[in-house]
Design an enzyme around this catalytic site. Sequence first.
Site, mmCIF file in Angstrom:
data_model
loop_
_atom_site.group_PDB
_atom_site.id
_atom_site.type_symbol
_atom_site.label_atom_id
_atom_site.label_comp_id
_atom_site.label_asym_id
_atom_site.label_seq_id
_atom_site.Cartn_x
_atom_site.Cartn_y
_atom_site.Cartn_z
ATOM 1 N N TYR A 163 9.758 16.245 -8.730
ATOM 2 C CA TYR A 163 9.915 15.041 -7.913
ATOM 3 C C TYR A 163 11.277 14.379 -8.091
ATOM 4 O O TYR A 163 11.518 13.325 -7.535
ATOM 5 C CB TYR A 163 8.836 14.009 -8.280
ATOM 6 C CG TYR A 163 7.503 14.238 -7.610
ATOM 7 C CD1 TYR A 163 7.031 15.523 -7.396
ATOM 8 C CD2 TYR A 163 6.716 13.172 -7.210
ATOM 9 C CE1 TYR A 163 5.806 15.738 -6.805
ATOM 10 C CE2 TYR A 163 5.483 13.381 -6.612
ATOM 11 C CZ TYR A 163 5.041 14.669 -6.412
ATOM 12 O OH TYR A 163 3.825 14.878 -5.825
ATOM 13 N N LYS A 230 0.934 23.033 -17.290
ATOM 14 C CA LYS A 230 0.824 24.440 -16.880
ATOM 15 C C LYS A 230 1.795 25.255 -17.743
ATOM 16 O O LYS A 230 2.604 26.046 -17.239
ATOM 17 C CB LYS A 230 1.181 24.593 -15.388
ATOM 18 C CG LYS A 230 0.085 24.209 -14.433
ATOM 19 C CD LYS A 230 -1.093 25.160 -14.424
ATOM 20 C CE LYS A 230 -0.730 26.516 -13.868
ATOM 21 N NZ LYS A 230 -1.888 27.459 -13.896
ATOM 22 N N ASP A 279 -5.154 23.615 -14.256
ATOM 23 C CA ASP A 279 -6.171 24.119 -13.316
ATOM 24 C C ASP A 279 -7.579 24.012 -13.891
ATOM 25 O O ASP A 279 -8.495 23.557 -13.211
ATOM 26 C CB ASP A 279 -5.861 25.545 -12.839
ATOM 27 C CG ASP A 279 -5.283 26.443 -13.904
ATOM 28 O OD1 ASP A 279 -4.540 25.930 -14.742
ATOM 29 O OD2 ASP A 279 -5.576 27.638 -13.904
ATOM 30 N N ASP A 303 0.118 13.551 -9.870
ATOM 31 C CA ASP A 303 -0.139 13.149 -8.492
ATOM 32 C C ASP A 303 -1.472 13.753 -8.022
ATOM 33 O O ASP A 303 -2.348 13.065 -7.481
ATOM 34 C CB ASP A 303 1.017 13.639 -7.607
ATOM 35 C CG ASP A 303 1.170 12.816 -6.348
ATOM 36 O OD1 ASP A 303 0.331 11.928 -6.124
ATOM 37 O OD2 ASP A 303 2.111 13.066 -5.581
#
Length: 414
Positions: A163, A230, A279, A303
């Site tokens: 971002y 991740k 995930d 987000d």
Amino acid sequence: MAVSSPYKYIKIPAGARITVREDGTAETPDNPIIGFIEGDGIGPDIWKASQHVLDSAIKHCYGNKRSIAWMELYAGKKADEVCGNYFPHETLDAIREFIVAIKGPLTTPIGGGFRSLNVSMRQELDLFACVRPVQHFKGVPSPVKNPQHVDMVIFRENTEDVYSGMELQAGSEDAEVLRAFCMERFGWEIRPESGLGLKPTSEEGSKRLIRAAINHAIKENRKSVTLVHKGNIMKYTEGAFMKWGYQLVKEEFADVAVGWADCNGDPGDKILVKDTIADIFLQQILTRPMEFDVIATLNLNGDYISDALAAQVGGIGIAPGANINYETGLALFEATHGTAPKYAGLDKVNPSSLLLSGVMMLKHLGWVEAADVIVKALEKTYQEKKVTYDFARLMDDATELKCSAFAQGVVDNL
Ligand code: NAP
């Protein structure tokens, strides 16, 4: 009465300035000047409704002793109308000067046009933590069986990651230069005509966010902090975030917190710092939400996670948020949803997200009594099934109210 102002468009009302203590917390006078940005689309409707409830609760709790001197700041469409510019610099200057502000949603064009005003504000003011508490309020319809099992506070890093706005358009000369450099220096083969973006993730940026999350856990007697990442795929960005988090626990919080590997999951009376892959986390918040408490994560993960969790407790129409720099004390509270343009000006949508952001703001200012009465009145109104369209469509026998009428219902229940 307006006072003389160094600003061209902003009128400073009579009131006193909030100051910041050495530890970054707010020192609040009885009549603080607080900036508000109405926002685009549904912004004006939800701001009017929220302001009415906030002012009424303050009056209800403190009589004439305390009140907020609201100061309008401009951003988005209204700024263009008033100042001829979507993002006037004086809005940032005023937030820096007056420390605390609250905003409605702002429009962002997709795939081109100007950069997100929300992201720009967070970066320009270095509001590094996006804080989003997610809990269920009695009476709110939810798609899951036990929404009351969700009680988490998300700390999302706000200034780095994909971002950060370091993107080059596919086919541009700059993208081709970077592509050629990556091939020459690192042997990375990137398809021609690719858009390229950077994912900066620093030790300083990660640690200050995780520090804020652990401090929050200490202050609020929370049991665990989970680092969501991740890192299995993106080892030197997301994986490093996790590594720096565990390092920080040892460096600064060894007396009050312990990493999973150092206690085999049994922290005794310390705060447990653990981690999970993003995930599987999205599955576990549905299947085992009670195992999570404070969450610290990177910008993009945060987000997605915020909206997924908000859905479990009633949707983004009710999810509050704040952007805070815990070092400078600057804090910008905001509705977490967007401008919902199809409902603009209809006095229809749920103002709870912005109102609950105002509740976070009152707590931040130390006006806890006013914050608490609003939450009680909100729950009472939901339980009476007097709700806006978004909840009414999920309830049997609900009375559907307009945005302003819902706010009045909350005020009547104070
Ligand atoms: P959105 O404005 O959040 O709206 C998506 C849907 O969420 C709405 O159609 C509505 O659902 C529901 N919703 C949103 N706010 C609600 C409220 N207060 N009460 C009840 N339901 C509500 O998302 P979007 O359509 O993707 O984005 C529109 C614009 O907002 C874009 O320009 C985007 O960039 C911007 N945006 C701004 C912010 C921000 O300022 N922080 C955040 C996100 C998006 P139903 O249609 O089912 O009724």
